[in-house]
Scaffold this active site. Structure first.
Site, PDB file in Angstrom:
ATOM      1  N   SER A   1       1.165  -7.235  -1.325  1.00  0.00           N
ATOM      2  CA  SER A   1       1.777  -8.306  -0.533  1.00  0.00           C
ATOM      3  C   SER A   1       0.920  -9.560  -0.447  1.00  0.00           C
ATOM      4  O   SER A   1       1.402 -10.608  -0.022  1.00  0.00           O
ATOM      5  CB  SER A   1       2.135  -7.807   0.871  1.00  0.00           C
ATOM      6  N   SER A   2      -0.333  -9.500  -0.877  1.00  0.00           N
ATOM      7  CA  SER A   2      -1.112 -10.735  -0.972  1.00  0.00           C
ATOM      8  C   SER A   2      -0.542 -11.665  -2.043  1.00  0.00           C
ATOM      9  O   SER A   2      -0.861 -12.853  -2.076  1.00  0.00           O
ATOM     10  CB  SER A   2      -2.582 -10.425  -1.286  1.00  0.00           C
TER      11      SER A   2
ATOM     12  N   THR B   1       1.095  -4.719   4.062  1.00  0.00           N
ATOM     13  CA  THR B   1       0.748  -5.176   5.411  1.00  0.00           C
ATOM     14  C   THR B   1       0.110  -6.565   5.446  1.00  0.00           C
ATOM     15  O   THR B   1       0.107  -7.204   6.491  1.00  0.00           O
ATOM     16  CB  THR B   1      -0.214  -4.176   6.085  1.00  0.00           C
ATOM     17  N   ASP B   2      -0.419  -7.044   4.320  1.00  0.00           N
ATOM     18  CA  ASP B   2      -1.143  -8.319   4.347  1.00  0.00           C
ATOM     19  C   ASP B   2      -0.267  -9.483   4.795  1.00  0.00           C
ATOM     20  O   ASP B   2      -0.711 -10.357   5.547  1.00  0.00           O
ATOM     21  CB  ASP B   2      -1.726  -8.633   2.967  1.00  0.00           C
TER      22      ASP B   2
ATOM     23  N   THR C   1       0.818  -1.213   0.000  1.00  0.00           N
ATOM     24  CA  THR C   1       0.000   0.000   0.000  1.00  0.00           C
ATOM     25  C   THR C   1       0.848   1.258   0.000  1.00  0.00           C
ATOM     26  O   THR C   1       0.478   2.274  -0.611  1.00  0.00           O
ATOM     27  CB  THR C   1      -0.953  -0.004   1.207  1.00  0.00           C
TER      28      THR C   1
END
Length: 346
Positions: free
Chosen positions: A61-62, A94-95, A20
């Protein structure tokens, strides 16, 4: 273990991986496309810090993979091979930040600090939190010494181990539900409140061998062994079983765990509950039976980090299955938490 800052500038390398903090509007949603230089340009830089940027990759990051985490691990070690580097900041979505940070922490043997940070609000927005988080992360990387890999977000400092994303959109998304933060930032200084105690670091895995498949399977009402058996059939060398409560499932699942272990699959038992340890309390398919079937209890590690510990054990050059299980137990259980201390610089 205090690091008193001298007059020379601190050289900090920012390794950009996307997320993000690097995401811009695409017309239908946000996607990571801003470069590391673009991200760094949004933030003030603490006095006495010189920043260099390494663009490693740029993904939400997913989409994180073990191959990318290995690339990040090797980039960190190669960067720290330069004695002139004083610390590293990794910007990350952050995921899956909790997984990448813990993976690096398990292999981090250098006293120089690696700090993970990111953002909950996208790049270039008026209320973006990325610039402030990056400023704080640079300050921690430049002044804190000997605490391993840290997560810095919303003015708080967390240990990599145990820290997970607990809020989907809030500005303070990270916490250790079973432990305490490491410190906080404010008024131009870093206050360290406790020193994380970490297992002996693992060597960086050799390049070349294929990455082992490690899956996560969750138990729930009406849960049966189908997904666990399917994971084993798909070639998983490790499976994290996410139990209910303190780590419970059913007799049928316990039997499936025993079958998987007999085939050489490592099985770790975690829980879907937010905080607290997995514990051998119940039979009837509970943790008592699952441990007897060969599952290794995850302690207080939540499923994502339990999977990382399992993956690290499989990637390590253990000479036997017994040694691999012993290593896995060490990585999962970790050392006893330390008492609060002021062991790092401020």
């Amino acid at each position: 273990m205090k690091w008193t800052r001298d007059a020379r500038p601190r050289r900090i390398v920012v390794i950009s991986t996307g997320g993000t903090i690097a995401s811009r509007w695409t017309g239908s949603g946000y996607a990571a496309d801003a470069s590391g230089d673009d991200v760094v340009a949004t933030a003030a830089v603490p006095d006495g810090v010189h920043v260099e940027v390494l663009d490693l990759f740029n993904v939400n990051s997913s989409r994180m993979t073990t191959d990318r985490q290995l690339a990040l691990l090797r980039a960190v070690h190669e960067t720290l091979a330069d004695p002139g580097v004083d610390g590293i900041v990794v910007t990350h979505g952050t995921d899956t930040l909790e997984e990448s940070a813990f993976f690096l922490d398990l292999h981090h043997s250098d006293p120089r600090t690696v700090v993970f940070t990111g953002a909950q609000r996208p790049f270039g927005t008026g209320d973006g939190d990325g610039p402030g988080n990056l400023y704080d992360a640079l300050q921690v990387a430049a002044t804190v010494h000997g605490l391993g890999v840290l997560v810095v977000f919303d003015g708080l400092v967390h240990a990599a181990r145990g820290t997970v994303k607990t809020k989907t959109l809030a500005s303070d998304p990270f916490a250790d539900p079973s432990g305490e933060r490491v410190g906080r930032l404010g008024f131009g200084q870093v206050d360290i409140e406790r020193e994380p105690v970490r297992p002996a670091p693992l060597p960086v895995p050799d390049a070349g061998p294929s990455v082992p498949r490690v899956d996560i399977v969750m138990h729930h009402s009406d849960g049966d062994p189908v997904l666990l058996n399917a994971s084993v059939a798909a070639g998983a060398r490790g499976v994290v079983l996410v139990g209910t409560g303190a780590g419970n499932a059913t007799p049928e699942i316990a039997a499936a765990v025993a079958d998987a272990v007999a085939q050489g699959v490592l099985v770790v038992l975690s829980t879907r509950v937010a905080a607290g340890p997995v514990a051998e309390v119940y039979t009837g398919g509970g943790a008592v039976d699952l441990a007897a079937a060969g599952a290794v209890l995850a302690g207080t590690l939540r499923p994502g980090q339990a999977r990382i510990a399992l993956l690290a054990a499989l990637l390590a050059d253990a000479p036997s299955a017994e040694r691999r299980v012993a290593l896995l137990r060490t990585l999962l259980e970790g050392p006893v938490r330390s008492e609060p201390s002021l062991a790092a610089a401020h």
